[in-house]
Scaffold this motif. Structure first.
Motif, PDB file in Angstrom:
ATOM      1  N   ARG A  65       5.860  13.031 -13.640  1.00 46.59           N
ATOM      2  CA  ARG A  65       4.552  13.634 -13.351  1.00 46.59           C
ATOM      3  C   ARG A  65       4.546  15.108 -13.723  1.00 46.59           C
ATOM      4  O   ARG A  65       3.574  15.645 -14.268  1.00 46.59           O
ATOM      5  CB  ARG A  65       4.210  13.452 -11.878  1.00 46.59           C
TER       6      ARG A  65
ATOM      7  N   LEU B 223      14.101   6.903  -7.113  1.00 53.33           N
ATOM      8  CA  LEU B 223      12.864   6.503  -7.779  1.00 53.33           C
ATOM      9  C   LEU B 223      11.781   7.559  -7.576  1.00 53.33           C
ATOM     10  O   LEU B 223      10.998   7.864  -8.488  1.00 53.33           O
ATOM     11  CB  LEU B 223      12.398   5.154  -7.235  1.00 53.33           C
ATOM     12  N   GLY B 224      11.736   8.119  -6.391  1.00 49.82           N
ATOM     13  CA  GLY B 224      10.765   9.178  -6.141  1.00 49.82           C
ATOM     14  C   GLY B 224      11.042  10.405  -6.988  1.00 49.82           C
ATOM     15  O   GLY B 224      10.113  11.075  -7.464  1.00 49.82           O
TER      16      GLY B 224
ATOM     17  N   SER C 105       5.582   3.074  -3.735  1.00 55.73           N
ATOM     18  CA  SER C 105       5.979   3.844  -2.552  1.00 55.73           C
ATOM     19  C   SER C 105       5.800   3.056  -1.259  1.00 55.73           C
ATOM     20  O   SER C 105       6.370   3.423  -0.232  1.00 55.73           O
ATOM     21  CB  SER C 105       5.167   5.140  -2.475  1.00 55.73           C
TER      22      SER C 105
ATOM     23  N   LEU D  44       0.437   6.295 -13.988  1.00 55.54           N
ATOM     24  CA  LEU D  44       1.634   6.635 -13.216  1.00 55.54           C
ATOM     25  C   LEU D  44       1.313   6.718 -11.714  1.00 55.54           C
ATOM     26  O   LEU D  44       2.090   6.220 -10.881  1.00 55.54           O
ATOM     27  CB  LEU D  44       2.200   7.973 -13.699  1.00 55.54           C
ATOM     28  N   GLN D  45       0.186   7.314 -11.406  1.00 55.82           N
ATOM     29  CA  GLN D  45      -0.175   7.451  -9.995  1.00 55.82           C
ATOM     30  C   GLN D  45      -0.482   6.092  -9.360  1.00 55.82           C
ATOM     31  O   GLN D  45      -0.108   5.839  -8.213  1.00 55.82           O
ATOM     32  CB  GLN D  45      -1.397   8.371  -9.858  1.00 55.82           C
TER      33      GLN D  45
ATOM     34  N   TYR E 242       9.777   9.650 -10.499  1.00 55.00           N
ATOM     35  CA  TYR E 242       8.307   9.765 -10.508  1.00 55.00           C
ATOM     36  C   TYR E 242       7.886  11.233 -10.537  1.00 55.00           C
ATOM     37  O   TYR E 242       6.991  11.639 -11.303  1.00 55.00           O
ATOM     38  CB  TYR E 242       7.731   9.068  -9.287  1.00 55.00           C
ATOM     39  N   TYR E 243       8.535  12.065  -9.699  1.00 54.85           N
ATOM     40  CA  TYR E 243       8.185  13.486  -9.623  1.00 54.85           C
ATOM     41  C   TYR E 243       8.429  14.165 -10.981  1.00 54.85           C
ATOM     42  O   TYR E 243       7.599  14.965 -11.453  1.00 54.85           O
ATOM     43  CB  TYR E 243       9.015  14.150  -8.534  1.00 54.85           C
TER      44      TYR E 243
ATOM     45  N   TRP F 221       0.814   3.231 -10.316  1.00 56.34           N
ATOM     46  CA  TRP F 221       2.103   2.542 -10.132  1.00 56.34           C
ATOM     47  C   TRP F 221       2.843   3.078  -8.911  1.00 56.34           C
ATOM     48  O   TRP F 221       3.382   2.308  -8.121  1.00 56.34           O
ATOM     49  CB  TRP F 221       2.951   2.735 -11.395  1.00 56.34           C
ATOM     50  N   TRP F 222       2.872   4.379  -8.750  1.00 60.09           N
ATOM     51  CA  TRP F 222       3.629   4.958  -7.634  1.00 60.09           C
ATOM     52  C   TRP F 222       2.974   4.639  -6.280  1.00 60.09           C
ATOM     53  O   TRP F 222       3.670   4.453  -5.282  1.00 60.09           O
ATOM     54  CB  TRP F 222       3.739   6.476  -7.786  1.00 60.09           C
TER      55      TRP F 222
END
Length: 418
Positions: free
Chosen positions: A82, A74-75, A65, A57-58, A78-79, A60-61
């Protein structure tokens, strides 16, 4: 933004982008060091899967970003994902709270809206407080009480730190705006200084040209008032000599012509050196005018009278020279054009000005027509007027054909420096 602000922002971005990797690694190492907290194989396998998911995940982000910086939907997704991973990992092993702390750092960078930015850290504080209370799920009632207290304390700390951070960011923005405004002001000031320097250089050139033009006018007026008048007088005396019937008369007029030539030569030298007229070298203005009027009357045969009114003052050299030159020009004009039989000159000393009046009973003229003629290049009335105006004075002329002429020059009474 200053270089220090830029460097600080760069470091903070580095913490936000690389921090989750480090905290996830710390939590993983501590969880495997305390494997007894996860007795079942299923829990351990779940930890491995979730750690791998968090790592992916990290990654990909970090790529996503770059194309979508700033708060976004999208952020927020992601948050949330996570947080879910970190919550489950903390449930399985309390040491994964290190990974859950990541949510404190970037809530304002990822999620739009004030409420989401508050909900995100609150959600993270649940996992952190649960870890601090002994790990979830809670098995004793006292753990719930400790959890509640820790939840309050953690959120108070998050709120205080967030408030202080906001204030610091606001001060940083205000400082950046102030610095930018100062830079714009400095740029405008430098531009103004450059323009002033160019204007100063232009003014110096104009002042030099004006000084040259003024000196030319001064010399032209001096030549007109001294050499031209002297030569006119010499010519008149020589004409008398040419028509004289006896030797004694011829000698008298030749002597006058010689005196005029010497006088004109002296005046020419003094004009070049910008000195006072010869008549003012040893006498004040009243005596110089008296002598000038008497000599003019003797030379022209016209009855001339000079009068002083008021208390005579010792005038400044420039004032005395100006009034004497005006009187000389007026007398020269009267002898050449007026055909007068009588002329009077009055010098009046008043409280704050000096007035020179010259009147004759000649044939007069039209002042407007005369000014139009002299504007083509003469130094008569315009020259006298310019002399008076040069020392903040004024010249007035009253005349009409057949009724004589009255000229008055008024200048400030400026006393001679002791």
């Amino acid at each position: 933004m200053t270089a220090a602000d830029t460097d600080l922002e760069r470091r903070w971005q580095l913490v936000r982008s690389k921090g989750p990797y480090g905290l996830l690694a710390v939590g993983t190492l501590l969880s495997f060091a305390t494997a007894e907290l996860m007795p079942s194989t299923a829990e351990r396998n779940a930890v491995v899967v979730l750690v791998a998911a968090g790592f992916v995940l990290q990654l990909w982000w970090e790529r996503a970003s770059r194309t979508r910086p700033g708060p976004s939907t999208l952020g927020t997704v992601y948050y949330a994902v996570r947080w879910a991973i970190s919550f489950v990992l903390t449930w399985l092993n309390p040491f994964f709270a290190f990974y859950a702390v990541t949510g404190y750092f970037d809530a304002d960078e990822l999620m739009p809206g004030r409420y989401l930015r508050w909900i995100g850290p609150f959600a993270c504080s649940i996992a952190v407080s649960g870890s601090q209370a002994g790990g979830m799920p809670f098995r004793e009632p006292v753990q719930w009480a400790v959890f509640a207290g820790l939840l309050v304390v953690n959120n108070v700390m998050v709120t205080v730190v967030g408030h202080l951070t906001s204030q610091q960011e606001e001060r940083s923005r205000a400082r950046a705006e102030t610095i930018a405004e100062l830079e714009r002001t400095n740029a405008a000031l430098q531009q103004a200084l450059d323009e002033n320097a160019a204007l100063h250089a232009q003014l110096l050139v104009q002042a030099r040209e004006a000084g040259i033009a003024d000196e030319r006018r001064r010399l032209a007026a001096e030549i007109h008032d001294t050499l031209a008048q002297g030569l006119t007088g010499i010519i008149a005396q020589l004409q008398v000599v040419a028509n004289a019937g006896d030797l004694e008369t011829a000698r008298t007029h030749l002597q006058r012509a010689s005196d005029l030539a010497r006088h004109s030569l002296g005046e020419a030298r003094r004009s070049v050196h910008n000195l006072a007229p010869v008549a003012l070298e040893h006498d004040g203005l009243p005596q110089a005018l008296k002598s000038t009027v008497a000599e003019w009357g003797e030379r022209t045969g016209i009855r001339a009278e000079f009068t002083v009114t008021g208390t005579a003052e010792h005038l400044h050299d420039e004032v005395s020279a100006t009034l004497l030159r005006i009187a000389q020009e007026a007398l020269s004009n009267a002898s050449r054009h007026a055909h007068a039989t009588r002329l009077g000159v009055t010098l009046s000393f008043m409280v704050d000005e000096v007035v020179l009046d010259i009147r004759d009973d000649g044939r007069g003229f039209d002042p407007l027509a005369a000014r139009e003629r002299t504007s083509a290049g003469g130094f008569g009335l315009d020259g006298m007027r310019a002399r008076a105006e040069r020392i903040a004075g004024a010249l007035t002329v009253e005349s009409e054909p057949g009724h004589g002429t009255a000229l008055s020059a008024r200048v400030p009474l400026v006393r001679h420096d002791p």
